[in-house]
Design an enzyme around this catalytic site. Structure first.
Site, PDB file in Angstrom:
ATOM      1  N   ARG A 144      -9.272   7.620   4.298  1.00  0.00           N
ATOM      2  CA  ARG A 144     -10.112   7.033   3.807  1.00  0.00           C
ATOM      3  C   ARG A 144     -10.782   6.474   4.692  1.00  0.00           C
ATOM      4  NH1 ARG A 144      -9.005   1.421   4.282  1.00  0.00           N
ATOM      5  NH2 ARG A 144      -7.694   2.253   5.017  1.00  0.00           N
ATOM      6  N   ARG A 145     -10.211   6.246   5.882  1.00  0.00           N
ATOM      7  CA  ARG A 145     -11.075   5.649   6.622  1.00  0.00           C
ATOM      8  C   ARG A 145     -11.418   6.996   7.472  1.00  0.00           C
ATOM      9  NH1 ARG A 145      -5.574   3.364   8.769  1.00  0.00           N
ATOM     10  NH2 ARG A 145      -5.002   1.337   8.234  1.00  0.00           N
ATOM     11  N   ARG A 166       0.001  10.108  13.478  1.00  0.00           N
ATOM     12  CA  ARG A 166       1.574   9.510  12.328  1.00  0.00           C
ATOM     13  C   ARG A 166       1.763   8.548  13.455  1.00  0.00           C
ATOM     14  NH1 ARG A 166       3.375  12.342   8.501  1.00  0.00           N
ATOM     15  NH2 ARG A 166       4.431  10.172   8.320  1.00  0.00           N
ATOM     16  N   ARG A 178       1.316   4.817  17.752  1.00  0.00           N
ATOM     17  CA  ARG A 178       0.173   5.095  17.369  1.00  0.00           C
ATOM     18  C   ARG A 178      -0.441   4.572  18.879  1.00  0.00           C
ATOM     19  NH1 ARG A 178      -1.706   4.838  11.443  1.00  0.00           N
ATOM     20  NH2 ARG A 178       0.778   5.260  10.128  1.00  0.00           N
ATOM     21  N   CYS A 229      -3.077   9.142  -0.929  1.00  0.00           N
ATOM     22  CA  CYS A 229      -3.210   9.447   0.467  1.00  0.00           C
ATOM     23  C   CYS A 229      -4.696  10.591   0.175  1.00  0.00           C
ATOM     24  CB  CYS A 229      -1.739   9.302   1.494  1.00  0.00           C
ATOM     25  SG  CYS A 229      -0.830   8.361   1.287  1.00  0.00           S
ATOM     26  N   LYS A 283       1.422  -1.220   0.135  1.00  0.00           N
ATOM     27  CA  LYS A 283       0.000   0.162   0.029  1.00  0.00           C
ATOM     28  C   LYS A 283       0.724   1.543  -0.146  1.00  0.00           C
ATOM     29  CE  LYS A 283      -1.312  -0.119   5.194  1.00  0.00           C
ATOM     30  NZ  LYS A 283      -0.691   1.116   5.708  1.00  0.00           N
ATOM     31  N   ASP A 284       1.890   1.081   0.602  1.00  0.00           N
ATOM     32  CA  ASP A 284       3.595   2.021   0.190  1.00  0.00           C
ATOM     33  C   ASP A 284       3.795   2.361  -1.363  1.00  0.00           C
ATOM     34  OD1 ASP A 284       2.758   2.944   2.744  1.00  0.00           O
ATOM     35  OD2 ASP A 284       4.756   1.616   3.295  1.00  0.00           O
TER      36      ASP A 284
END
Length: 309
Positions: free
Chosen positions: A130-131, A148, A154, A241, A82-83
């Site tokens: 997105r979330r 972040r 986190r 993003c 995904k990165d």
């Protein structure tokens, strides 16, 4: 004399877990090869006080590793798929896509509550537009808080910043052995994952035939087809993003299914579309579903988001 291969990785706990996993598989298959892991920090690892959407995402977590490959300092690099940008730098390619782990988003709450049990106005930490968009569509009362840092950071912020919950990729938590902290894997009906989420990708030089052949040992064709469709969709929508886009492809009974969403930043509008094709038509399927989203109103949403409305 053993051949030595130098492998690049970000230096986070999760990145190193993923890199060591890939190296372990390849080592078992190639006992005559020596692997050395080299770690480095990327721009995304250093700029932790800025929201991802404001930095721009072209190679945010990959560029330094890609430059090292182009210079011949490392032979391949291991990434969370995904990165990886949907368009890679000249001379580089995805040499392998490994079998996907759980692709979903995981809710980690302070008291183990599930999403539906969180109090009204709950503060939820996430760095993902997105979330945020999909959660707000489900519960407009939620208060998203920018979050972040690596997984350890986190998790600490959950309590330190008085958050009710945070949302993380389930695969990362499971890989690090933290699955007991997951209160719930959020249903795809509520929140589709990021493109490529849960899959590990190995990037290498496109002309390095030896490495390309070596990496076939960790290639998973069904995951490759599914994520190719997702990446083709994202590339066609020119998203990243800064755009709330979710997608999930899966090969079931020989057919490739793809579902995707485009959302407004505030979650007031979420457009969902899907399609089905044979696995070898993954790129075409991604484009077809992207076109469906655009025709259903996605084009207007993307224009608004890019204009900062």
């Amino acid at each position: 004399m053993k051949r030595k291969i130098t492998v690049g990785s970000r230096d986070s706990a999760l990145a190193l877990w993923q890199t060591r996993w890939v190296v372990e598989q390849l080592q078992q298959q190639n006992p005559d090869v020596t692997f050395e892991i080299v770690t480095m920090k990327t721009k995304g690892d250093k700029m932790l006080d800025v929201a991802l959407a404001k930095i721009g995402d072209k190679g945010l977590f990959t560029k330094e590793l890609e430059v090292a490959m182009q210079c011949g300092e490392i032979d391949f690099a291991v990434h969370s798929l995904k990165d990886l940008p949907t368009v890679l730098p000249a001379g580089l390619t995805i040499g392998a896509v490994c079998q996907r782990d759980n692709p979903g988003d995981a809710l980690v709450s302070r008291d183990g509550r599930k999403l539906a049990e969180l109090p009204r106005g709950a503060r939820i930490g996430t760095s993902s537009l997105r979330r945020c968009a999909q959660l707000l569509n489900c519960r407009p009362d939620f208060q998203p808080v920018s979050l972040r840092g690596n997984l350890n950071t986190r998790m600490k912020k959950l309590a330190a910043e008085g958050l009710d919950a945070i949302i993380l990729a389930a695969a990362g938590l499971i890989r690090l052995g933290w699955q007991d902290m997951i209160a719930e894997i959020i249903s795809f009906d509520i929140c589709l994952p990021a493109v490529g989420q849960g899959a590990i990708a190995v990037e290498c030089r496109s002309e390095d035939d030896y490495i390309l052949k070596l990496l076939q040992g960790v290639e998973h064709p069904a995951t490759r087809a599914a994520t190719n469709a997702e990446r083709a969709l994202l590339r066609h929508l020119e998203g990243g993003c800064q755009i709330p886009i979710g997608a999930y492809g899966e090969v079931v009974s020989g057919k490739l299914n793809l579902t995707a969403v485009v959302a407004t930043l505030d979650g007031s509008q979420v457009i969902r579309a899907g399609g089905e094709a044979l696995p070898d038509q993954a790129n075409q399927l991604g484009i077809e579903v992207a076109e469906k989203l655009l025709a259903m109103g996605g084009k207007k949403i993307l224009q608004q988001v890019r204009a900062g409305e």
